[in-house]
Motif scaffolding. Structure first.
Motif, short mmCIF file in Angstrom:
data_model
loop_
_atom_site.label_atom_id
_atom_site.label_comp_id
_atom_site.label_asym_id
_atom_site.label_seq_id
_atom_site.Cartn_x
_atom_site.Cartn_y
_atom_site.Cartn_z
N PRO A 125 9.91 10.01 29.88
CA PRO A 125 9.67 9.69 28.46
C PRO A 125 10.43 8.46 28.00
CG PRO A 125 9.96 12.05 28.75
CD PRO A 125 10.31 11.42 30.06
N ARG A 147 1.56 8.76 23.71
CA ARG A 147 2.70 9.18 24.53
C ARG A 147 2.30 10.32 25.47
NH1 ARG A 147 6.11 8.08 19.47
NH2 ARG A 147 7.48 6.37 20.11
N ARG A 167 2.44 10.07 29.52
CA ARG A 167 3.26 11.00 30.32
C ARG A 167 2.42 11.68 31.39
NH1 ARG A 167 5.30 12.66 25.29
NH2 ARG A 167 4.08 14.59 25.39
N THR A 169 2.98 10.67 35.32
CA THR A 169 3.52 11.77 36.11
C THR A 169 2.58 12.12 37.26
OG1 THR A 169 4.71 12.74 34.23
CG2 THR A 169 4.23 14.20 36.07
#
Length: 419
Positions: free
Chosen positions: A285, A371, A375, A379
């Motif tokens: 993050p 966001r 993420r 990821t």
């Protein structure tokens, strides 16, 4: 400083202003030296851009943050109609009657309505679907030959998400994206403006038809929710609803797509930083916030104009002038960020400091969704392909060639997906 030094500084500043005005190829490839020069010697400067409207560029962090919330600097381009027509032409008006191009109280009313439909609960509920889309897109990516990660992954992901959120049928998405791309890349010549008018007319007609269809067959999507609110006092007009759909679609996929691309590129060109993230996934993050600061997808905030004469650092911005806020420059201001040209995934205090999503009343409504998408995308990508590599020399990266630098992103991102 000697007389020669002064002349050298003056020449450098003039060159920097000219580069920012023209959007030269070298400037598009790497605008940061130009911004560094302007922050130092001309933090508020007058540009001569190709659209022909007098424009003032703000490059320092403190000035940019104030300008983003200054009520004397308006987002309502209708109040500057001569400038609006010169830049965009008549065809843009129907698509710009939304909260992005408005001031209070209209902005407050429109944002309140969209906030209700774009609620945190609804965004949070998208998590499993975003993961599913991410997995499906990566499943389809070739691993036996290089691919363009932008066209194969970074663009489809947010496009599918925002289209499903709005309620745009799958069969209609490619055409809508094509029109959006035309709008984003159109220049200022007569021929360009004709292309712009055609694309904007197609978008206007499409959204008008989509609204009619949703009125007859409402479903569990954002557009249907917005239509249901039209019986309330202070609700959106049909024109405002159509324009809101446009800005949600346009901003809801392009900025995030370029952010994903910028993140992958910068992590792959800073392998030590990528290693830190891979060894400690809880850093991701913060790494995302550093990407937004270091190489965000919004280089300049959308146009504003001065409602009165405004003095910033001794430079007078005359009433009626356009104001361009260089977010990318502000986010690399050494007076705000230590070692700003260093990419550091452990940099502290980023989310509340960088201006990548704006500031104040116009702070990006879609920031939480962007966001979440980033993420999930990063990821999953790095878990599945920890040895992913660029398939081109980083020095040969092709950055967007656009008529004015609203976006900062790559044209292509060739990579080898090494499992």
């Amino acid at each position: 400083m000697t007389q020669l030094d002064e002349r050298d500084t003056t020449d450098s500043t003039a060159d920097a202003i000219a580069a920012a005005s023209r959007g030269s190829a070298a400037y598009r490839a790497n605008p940061y030296p130009v911004y560094a020069c302007l922050r130092e010697s001309a933090p508020v400067c007058r540009l001569s851009p190709p659209h022909g409207v007098e424009t003032y560029l703000i490059t320092r962090y403190d000035d940019a943050k104030v300008a983003l919330t200054d009520p004397r600097i308006s987002k309502d381009m209708y109040a500057a109609m001569d400038a609006y027509h010169t830049i965009f032409g008549d065809s843009s008006i129907a698509l710009d009657d939304n909260m992005l191009f408005s001031d209070p109280p209209k902005h407050t009313r429109l944002r309140r309505i969209v906030n209700r439909a774009f609620s945190p609960r609804r965004i949070e509920s998208l998590g499993p679907r975003i993961q599913q889309i991410t997995d499906e897109l990566l499943d389809r990516c070739a691993t036996d030959a290089p691919i363009d990660l932008l066209s194969s992954f970074a663009f489809p992901l947010p496009l599918i998400v925002i289209c499903e959120l709005i309620g745009i049928p799958e069969a209609e998405r490619a055409e809508a994206q094509k029109w959006c791309t035309t709008v984003a890349r159109t220049g200022f010549s007569k021929k360009d403006k004709e292309k712009l008018a055609e694309a904007e007319g197609a978008l206007r007609d499409y959204f008008a038809d989509l609204i009619l269809r949703k009125r007859k067959n409402a479903s569990d999507d954002l557009l249907s929710d917005l239509i249901r609110t039209q019986d309330e006092q202070g609700a959106m007009t049909d024109g405002e609803l159509l324009s809101t759909l446009w800005v949600l679609l346009f901003a809801g996929h392009k900025t995030t797509a370029y952010l994903i691309g910028n993140a992958v590129f910068n992590l792959l060109t800073h392998r030590d930083q990528l290693r830190e993230v891979l060894e400690d996934p809880e850093l991701l993050p913060n790494a995302i916030e550093e990407v937004i600061r270091f190489e965000g997808s919004v280089e300049n905030a959308t146009f504003r104009h001065a409602l009165e004469d405004i003095d910033i650092r001794g430079t007078l911005i005359p009433k009626g002038s356009l104001v361009q806020i260089a977010v990318a420059s502000a986010n690399r201001d050494p007076e705000r960020f230590a070692c700003p040209d260093t990419f550091d995934v452990k940099r502290e205090g980023l989310q509340s400091a960088h201006l990548g999503f704006g500031s104040g009343a116009h702070y990006c409504l879609g920031a939480p969704l962007a966001r979440m998408e980033m993420r999930t995308a990063l990821t999953t990508l790095f878990q599945r392909f920890p040895k992913i590599e660029l398939d081109f020399p980083a020095s040969e990266a092709e950055w967007l060639k656009v008529p004015f630098p609203a976006f900062r992103g790559l044209e292509r991102l060739p990579v080898a997906l090494v499992p």
